[in-house]
Design a protein around this motif. Structure first.
Motif, PDB file in Angstrom:
ATOM      1  N   UNK A 184       0.682  -1.160   0.030  1.00 55.51           N
ATOM      2  CA  UNK A 184       0.013  -0.080  -0.059  1.00 55.51           C
ATOM      3  C   UNK A 184       0.919   1.320   0.097  1.00 55.51           C
ATOM      4  N   UNK A 185       1.945   1.296   0.769  1.00 59.65           N
ATOM      5  CA  UNK A 185       2.826   2.345   0.738  1.00 59.65           C
ATOM      6  C   UNK A 185       3.562   2.596  -0.467  1.00 59.65           C
ATOM      7  N   UNK A 186       4.138   1.647  -1.240  1.00 60.17           N
ATOM      8  CA  UNK A 186       4.737   1.892  -2.449  1.00 60.17           C
ATOM      9  C   UNK A 186       3.517   2.541  -3.601  1.00 60.17           C
ATOM     10  N   UNK A 187       2.307   1.641  -3.472  1.00 56.06           N
ATOM     11  CA  UNK A 187       1.377   2.148  -4.270  1.00 56.06           C
ATOM     12  C   UNK A 187       0.891   3.692  -4.133  1.00 56.06           C
ATOM     13  N   UNK A 188       0.915   4.015  -3.000  1.00 53.22           N
ATOM     14  CA  UNK A 188       0.485   5.190  -2.526  1.00 53.22           C
ATOM     15  C   UNK A 188       1.453   6.298  -3.168  1.00 53.22           C
ATOM     16  N   UNK A 189       2.765   5.918  -3.035  1.00 51.84           N
ATOM     17  CA  UNK A 189       3.938   6.669  -3.265  1.00 51.84           C
ATOM     18  C   UNK A 189       4.040   6.830  -4.933  1.00 51.84           C
ATOM     19  N   UNK A 190       3.601   5.913  -5.614  1.00 57.01           N
ATOM     20  CA  UNK A 190       3.681   5.978  -7.128  1.00 57.01           C
ATOM     21  C   UNK A 190       2.342   6.992  -7.454  1.00 57.01           C
ATOM     22  N   UNK A 191       1.062   6.928  -6.634  1.00 57.74           N
ATOM     23  CA  UNK A 191       0.041   7.756  -7.150  1.00 57.74           C
ATOM     24  C   UNK A 191       0.487   9.374  -6.746  1.00 57.74           C
ATOM     25  N   UNK A 192       1.163   9.660  -5.597  1.00 60.92           N
ATOM     26  CA  UNK A 192       1.806  10.775  -5.490  1.00 60.92           C
ATOM     27  C   UNK A 192       2.742  11.250  -6.615  1.00 60.92           C
ATOM     28  N   UNK A 193       3.547  10.531  -6.744  1.00 57.23           N
ATOM     29  CA  UNK A 193       4.745  10.517  -7.688  1.00 57.23           C
ATOM     30  C   UNK A 193       4.094  10.923  -9.041  1.00 57.23           C
ATOM     31  N   UNK A 194       3.138  10.258  -9.528  1.00 57.02           N
ATOM     32  CA  UNK A 194       2.511  10.364 -10.917  1.00 57.02           C
ATOM     33  C   UNK A 194       1.726  11.944 -10.950  1.00 57.02           C
ATOM     34  N   UNK A 195       1.346  12.243  -9.664  1.00 59.09           N
ATOM     35  CA  UNK A 195       0.459  13.486  -9.615  1.00 59.09           C
ATOM     36  C   UNK A 195       1.632  14.757  -9.220  1.00 59.09           C
ATOM     37  N   UNK A 196       3.011  14.497  -9.178  1.00 57.91           N
ATOM     38  CA  UNK A 196       3.982  15.483  -9.136  1.00 57.91           C
ATOM     39  C   UNK A 196       4.033  16.164  -7.688  1.00 57.91           C
ATOM     40  N   UNK A 197       3.295  15.235  -6.692  1.00 54.61           N
ATOM     41  CA  UNK A 197       3.587  15.457  -5.265  1.00 54.61           C
ATOM     42  C   UNK A 197       4.716  14.671  -4.967  1.00 54.61           C
TER      43      UNK A 197
END
Length: 655
Positions: A184-197
């Motif tokens: 979950x932590x890795x995929x949350x990081x992917x979502x934040x990274x894809x959105x520029x955060x």
């Protein structure tokens, strides 16, 4: 027609995304469905293996209903086919029967039916010991011990069983929860990274690294650290990025991974070579308002569940410390349920984030497709006719493809049906063959048993093993004749059944003494019998064996008569050694194993001399000279004429 084509393209794209998200779940379910279909088609031990495997699958899913169904079917099948008389089952397959009992016991234990579970484990122990599977006997014994500890109230043994059970539940739940938290932590990081955060992404990646340190996954930690360094560069912070990469390089050098250390050094050089770091302009892609709100609610729910689980565990541990094991077990079960609920909530959170992220990506794709469609419309105004022709050709090709596909499916179905029918016929034939083999084996054992009762086992074995006409042999043997003195006047006073009982009591231990000395009883003649030593298989010194058997019979007759175990009985024994002819004598319809020769006649005559000399045993010198030195007691021999013989025979008498 163009709108239909566009809709079809969109549908394929959405279907592809759906498949990517559900492939692991579909693969697992497809594997279970495939295994269930195989159970219905397999036979014998293959079917038993498949049902045991399905039981394990449903046990892992806590689905006791289906687990019990397949475990019970496996138990019944194992009891029918896993037998030593089944020629289609080898010794290496014997473990399947105790394994089926163990699986059923595990299902009962999970369902809280400890009595039924104990009975299944006891069957497993007995079956494993009978079939020679010690490892499964030990495993079933351990399960049985755990069940006994659970049902004994308020004892130290129960406490150890509860601790072991709860540690297993807790460790399993913690391990699964940790894996899901990392994912979950890795995929949350992917979502934040894809959105520029990038700052939030770095935070989530560091959370994953902290969890991975507990698991000891150094390779995954290095990958996430390198990704954090890349994000720090994008944020315009090359100094921190270089520091992170230097730590990764040191780890690679300690692990002697030279190639990776050089690669990391090259990245550090590239970062330092940039004179004026120019951070990448971030285009903030705002998440829809409902995503932060949804994340907040889910985080609150997860935090609440974690707090409740912690409270339940504290209560359970306090109850355990006060030795209130019933309460401790109850609260630990509630704690396990909360842990399971926590895992499910985290999984739901992860899936919801993925679904929203995919929704955003799909919206972006739809915008791009609409722009492309608008541009394409300008070019397709003049090409409508060509497009229509392409659509017609596509429809025709699609129709032909569908027809071919249906034809192939139909052919495969027919082939499958014929193959299944042939398989059922072969299975039925194998079953019939197995029954016939079992019947033949049973008949053979019965024949051997009946034959061994009529003749000695050695003669029976030779008759069964002989191929065609049995050969006639000339062998050196020792012949023993035994007669019960005054038998006729003794039995005149007895009833027929009393006569038979007397003969069984007297002849029983006599024949046992002869058989023990490798001799065989050739004939029983009412008040006596004839036995030979060395007629079928020689023991090495047949005269010694015959002499020892005769001495033992004499001593046992005296002892049993003195103790009153048999009526007062006197016997006469004649022993002589010489060459005889052995073989199967008679007509083609009725034959008997026979021992013929002068040695047989002389032994019979010597037995009759006991009446004249008032002795119990008459021994010829031909037997005496073959005895070992320790058995040659000083005796006096005298020459006597025997009826039917031209030369005298030297004999010695024993009382």
């Amino acid at each position: 027609m163009k709108n239909v084509y566009t809709f079809f393209c969109h549908f394929l794209q959405l279907f592809f995304v759906y498949c990517l998200l559900n492939v692991p779940l579909l693969q697992a379910q497809n594997a279970i469905d495939s295994l269930k279909n195989q159970v219905n088609e397999l036979h014998g031990k293959e079917k038993l293996l498949a049902m045991n495997e399905l039981t394990v699958v449903y046990l892992a899913q806590y689905n006791t209903k289906y687990a019990f169904t397949y475990a019970k079917r496996a138990e019944l099948l194992a009891e029918n086919i896993i037998t030593k008389s089944n020629s289609l089952i080898t010794a290496k397959d014997y473990y399947l029967k105790p394994l089926a009992y163990i699986r059923l016991g595990q299902v009962y234990e999970m369902d809280g039916k400890y009595l039924e579970s104990k009975m299944s484990f006891e069957k497993a122990v007995a079956s494993a010991e009978e079939l020679g599977v010690p490892n499964l006997a030990k495993e079933a014994g351990e399960y049985l011990q755990q069940i006994d500890e659970k049902v004994n109230n308020y004892t130290p043994a129960k406490k150890r069983g509860i601790d072991k059970l709860l540690k297993g539940i807790s460790s399993k739940a913690s391990e699964t929860s940790s894996d899901l938290a990392v994912s979950a932590a890795i995929k949350l990081g992917n979502v934040r990274e894809n959105n520029g955060n990038y700052a939030k992404a770095i935070q989530h990646y560091r959370e994953a690294i902290d969890l991975l340190r507990d698991k000891g996954d150094s390779q995954k930690i290095a990958e996430l650290q390198e990704r954090i360094a890349d994000l720090l560069v994008k944020e315009g912070n090359p100094t921190d990025a270089t520091s992170v990469l230097m730590r990764i390089k040191q780890q690679k050098e300690q692990a002697n991974d030279v190639d990776e250390a050089n690669r990391i050094q090259q990245k550090i050089t590239d970062i330092n070579s940039q004179k004026t770091p120019s951070p990448k302009i971030k285009v903030e892609k705002k998440l829809p308002n409902q995503i932060p709100e949804m994340l907040t609610k889910m985080d609150e729910a997860i935090a609440k569940t974690e707090a409740e689980a912690t409270d339940l565990r504290i209560i359970a541990e306090r109850a355990e410390n006060t030795q209130d094991f019933e309460k401790s077990l109850a609260y630990f079960k509630k704690y396990a349920e909360k842990e399971k609920k926590l895992i499910e909530e985290r999984k739901i959170q992860e899936l919801a984030l993925l679904e929203k992220a995919n929704e955003i990506n799909n919206q972006e794709r739809e915008i791009t497709l609409l722009k492309q469609t608008e541009a394409l419309n300008q070019f397709q105004i003049k090409q409508n006719e060509m497009e229509l022709k392409k659509q017609r050709r596509f429809q025709q090709s699609l129709g032909v493809g569908v027809f071919l596909l249906v034809s192939i499916v139909l052919m495969l179905y027919l082939l499958y049906r014929n193959k299944k029918r042939d398989h059922l016929k072969i299975s039925a034939a194998y079953q019939d063959l197995e029954v016939a083999q079992s019947q033949l084996k049973s008949a053979e054992q019965r024949i051997k048993s009946l034959l061994s009762q009529q003749v000695s086992k050695a003669v029976a074995h030779e008759l069964m093993a002989a191929e065609g006409e049995q050969k006639v042999e000339r062998r050196f043997v020792c012949v023993l004749f035994l007669d019960i003195r005054d038998f006729t006047p003794f039995v005149e006073k007895l009833k027929p059944e009393e006569i038979i009982n007397y003969q069984n009591d007297v002849f029983g231990f006599m024949m046992d003494a002869i058989t023990k000395r490798k001799g065989i009883v050739n004939q029983i003649m009412g008040d006596g019998f004839m036995a030979t030593f060395g007629a079928t298989v020689s023991a090495g010194n047949d005269c010694m064996e015959a002499y020892l058997a005769a001495r033992e019979i004499m001593e046992m007759v005296n002892e049993k008569s003195a103790r009153g175990e048999i009526p007062p009985t006197k016997i006469g024994i004649g022993l002589h050694a010489g060459y005889v002819v052995t073989g199967n004598v008679g007509s083609k319809n009725r034959k008997q194993f026979s021992v013929t020769g002068s040695a047989v006649i002389i032994a019979a005559r010597l037995e009759q001399l006991n009446k004249e000399y008032g002795s119990t045993m008459v021994l010829s010198k031909d037997v005496y000279k073959h005895l070992p030195d320790d058995l040659r007691t000083p005796v006096k021999f005298e020459a006597v004429m025997v009826k039917g013989m031209s030369k005298p025979i030297e004999i010695a008498t024993f009382c």
